[in-house]
Design an enzyme around this catalytic site. Structure first.
Site, PDB file in Angstrom:
ATOM      1  N   ASP A  55      -7.562  -3.247  10.527  1.00 51.16           N
ATOM      2  CA  ASP A  55      -8.087  -4.223   9.565  1.00 51.16           C
ATOM      3  C   ASP A  55      -8.594  -5.499  10.238  1.00 51.16           C
ATOM      4  O   ASP A  55      -9.009  -6.438   9.555  1.00 51.16           O
ATOM      5  CB  ASP A  55      -7.007  -4.551   8.523  1.00 51.16           C
ATOM      6  CG  ASP A  55      -7.586  -4.927   7.172  1.00 51.16           C
ATOM      7  OD1 ASP A  55      -8.754  -4.560   6.914  1.00 51.16           O
ATOM      8  OD2 ASP A  55      -6.902  -5.609   6.396  1.00 51.16           O
ATOM      9  N   ARG A 104     -10.489 -11.443   1.738  1.00 49.87           N
ATOM     10  CA  ARG A 104     -11.418 -12.453   1.202  1.00 49.87           C
ATOM     11  C   ARG A 104     -10.800 -13.850   1.267  1.00 49.87           C
ATOM     12  O   ARG A 104     -11.523 -14.835   1.297  1.00 49.87           O
ATOM     13  CB  ARG A 104     -11.845 -12.054  -0.211  1.00 49.87           C
ATOM     14  CG  ARG A 104     -10.763 -12.135  -1.245  1.00 49.87           C
ATOM     15  CD  ARG A 104     -11.135 -11.352  -2.488  1.00 49.87           C
ATOM     16  NE  ARG A 104     -11.126  -9.912  -2.237  1.00 49.87           N
ATOM     17  CZ  ARG A 104     -11.478  -8.998  -3.131  1.00 49.87           C
ATOM     18  NH1 ARG A 104     -11.892  -9.363  -4.331  1.00 49.87           N
ATOM     19  NH2 ARG A 104     -11.439  -7.724  -2.833  1.00 49.87           N
ATOM     20  N   LYS A 116       0.838  -1.199   0.000  1.00 49.73           N
ATOM     21  CA  LYS A 116       0.000   0.000   0.000  1.00 49.73           C
ATOM     22  C   LYS A 116       0.878   1.257   0.000  1.00 49.73           C
ATOM     23  O   LYS A 116       2.023   1.193   0.423  1.00 49.73           O
ATOM     24  CB  LYS A 116      -0.859   0.026   1.276  1.00 49.73           C
ATOM     25  CG  LYS A 116      -1.993  -0.969   1.312  1.00 49.73           C
ATOM     26  CD  LYS A 116      -2.726  -0.861   2.652  1.00 49.73           C
ATOM     27  CE  LYS A 116      -3.772  -1.933   2.802  1.00 49.73           C
ATOM     28  NZ  LYS A 116      -4.940  -1.757   1.926  1.00 49.73           N
TER      29      LYS A 116
HETATM   30 MN    MN Z   1      -7.319  -5.819   4.404  1.00 48.69          MN
HETATM   31 MN    MN Z   2      -5.577  -5.480   1.913  1.00 51.71          MN
END
Ligand code: MN
Ligand code: MN
Length: 492
Positions: free
Chosen positions: A282, A345, A271
């Site tokens: 998160d 996911r 990121k």
């Molecule tokens: Mn994440």
């Molecule tokens: Mn991520």
């Protein structure tokens, strides 16, 4: 803050702060207040000193037996809502803290046509506890804990039980929300996957839940290729946290699955620098599940409930997953990695498969899943996807009763196309367009025919600014919705 509900007895009132409420229409029918203060609110009203405007808080120092009288404006009677009550609660808590009140008494006499008195009180108390939240344990000068007041709710005989129940629910749900906020606000180096599992164990011990924690070897041994793949770039060991509540229910247990990425650097698909510190949040979905389980243990609904939290870090270490790699999820599905930053996911797929293997139904997952959901909904609504209309309605109902904003998004098989890969069964990124919907479709693949709902709290799990009873940082989003969902599933 401690709360208790007691029978109104004007001769036995010992507090330093008396809290009275006022509507903007006027002040008739204040039986308890009038007995206590001899029509004080009415006199102030007539003189124009108070208006009853919503969220207007006035502190009156006058010839009364109390150090001060606080008058809390509730606004117009028929426009009153639970949400306004929560905001008023936050204002009241701030005022009481500022006054260094040790004990406050609040006569409940705010009947109105819009919400029942019990609902209004419940929301007000929630707002007080949520609004009083602070996370300053790492600031040495703020370390001194201010003493919090005891709040005595005064009620007349007929409503003692109802109001007592409302206050109990409010305390449980707001404390659970603050518990989730604590976990989310904790920095990544303090709240590792192992530390998150420890928190879950503490919750289990405190409230009588079953708790099982699986380590790296068991996770790999089971074939959870999502969780054991994502964790590879990190020096911290992963955990699979399983919390169980046994109600008195027959039939299937509800499954709650929460994303527990304790820090998400994006992995090899690193990121950008700006705002990366927020990626300690998160694991907000995992925190919501653990905290909701604590509330469920205290509210004791009929349904059995199991919480499943796959937890690990997503870092770009030398053994990290790479774009193009193929991994295998617990149910055997192979997944081609397109972006290592779409890691949530992968671990949720394992989590949902694990929940199905335990026979849980329905399964609801909660995750800070996609930036696309934040782009779509802004920091206001949580996105909801479901393969069952009935379940979707029940989640929405629960969110309304909890006072949390949730918006139903399209779950459509056409989005499956975006998750198809030429190399493997699926790929983990459906591209920029419809990113939140393709992520939901990816997860839906693993839910198969099990009634399932997915809550994307990327927009709502972490607040950039404080507003009312929401503080900057972890919000505890969906804790109240999940707990209320379980309690309402059988109509309790
Ligand atoms: Mn994440
Ligand atoms: Mn991520």
């Amino acid at each position: 803050m401690d709360f208790k509900v007691t029978r109104f007895n004007q001769d036995k009132l010992t507090c330093d702060t008396l809290v009275l409420t006022a509507w903007s229409e006027g002040v008739s029918g204040l039986r308890m207040s009038d007995q206590l203060c001899n029509g004080l609110v009415g006199r102030l009203w007539t003189k124009g000193k108070i208006s009853g405007k919503v969220e207007q808080v006035k502190v009156i120092y006058t010839e009364t037996p109390w150090e001060q009288v606080v008058i809390l404006g509730l606004g117009e009677k028929d426009k009153f809502t639970g949400e306004l009550a929560r905001r008023c609660g936050a204002d009241l808590a701030e005022t009481l803290t500022g006054l260094k009140s040790r004990k406050a008494s609040l006569p409940v006499e705010f009947e109105n046509p819009a919400v029942t008195e019990a609902e209004a009180l419940e929301a007000l108390v929630e707002g007080m506890i949520l609004g009083n939240y602070r996370f300053d344990k790492y600031r040495r000068e703020d370390g001194e804990q201010e003493e919090e007041p005891t709040v005595e709710i005064l009620a007349e005989d007929a409503s003692l039980d109802t109001l007592g129940g409302a206050v109990h629910r409010a305390v449980v749900l707001a404390e659970a929300t603050n518990l989730a906020r604590d976990m989310v606000n904790e920095p990544g180096n303090k709240l590792t996957p192992a530390a998150l599992a420890q928190r879950a164990q503490q919750v289990a011990a405190a409230y009588g839940l079953e708790c099982r924690v699986l380590g790296a070897e068991e996770i790999t041994g089971l074939g959870m290729g999502g969780l054991s793949g994502v964790t590879r770039g990190s020096a911290e060991e992963p955990r699979l946290i399983v919390l169980g509540y046994r109600g008195r229910g027959q039939g299937k247990a509800v499954g709650l699955v929460g994303k527990g990425i304790t820090f998400d650097a994006g992995g090899i698909s690193l990121k950008p620098v700006s705002g990366m510190e927020e990626m300690k949040s998160d694991m907000a979905g995992g925190a919501a599940v653990i905290a909701a389980m604590s509330a469920i243990a205290r509210l004791k609904p009929v349904m059995d409930v199991t919480g499943v939290v796959p937890a690990c870090e997503n870092l770009p270490g030398g053994s990290a997953l790479k774009p193009g790699d193929v991994i295998q999820i617990l149910d055997g599905t192979t997944v081609e990695i397109i972006s290592t930053d779409s890691e949530g996911r992968l671990i949720l797929a394992d989590g949902i498969c694990y929940a199905r293997r335990l026979g849980l139904e329905p399964v609801i997952d909660v995750a800070t899943l996609t930036g696309a959901c934040s782009v779509a909904l802004g920091p206001v609504y949580t996105g909801l996807w479901s393969n069952s209309r009935e379940l979707q309605e029940k989640v929405l109902e629960a969110s309304r009763s909890a006072g949390e904003k949730v918006w139903a998004m399209p779950y459509d098989r056409d989005y499956y196309e975006l998750t198809e890969s030429r190399t493997a069964d699926l790929k983990n990124s459906g591209g920029r367009e419809g990113g939140a919907c393709s992520a939901a479709a990816f997860l839906g693949h693993f839910a198969q025919e099990t009634p399932w709902a997915h809550l994307d709290i990327a927009p709502t799990g972490f607040a950039d600014n404080a507003q009312g009873y929401v503080k900057k940082g972890g919000t505890g989003a969906m804790v109240r919705t999940l707990a209320r969902f379980v309690c309402r599933w059988t109509g309790e």
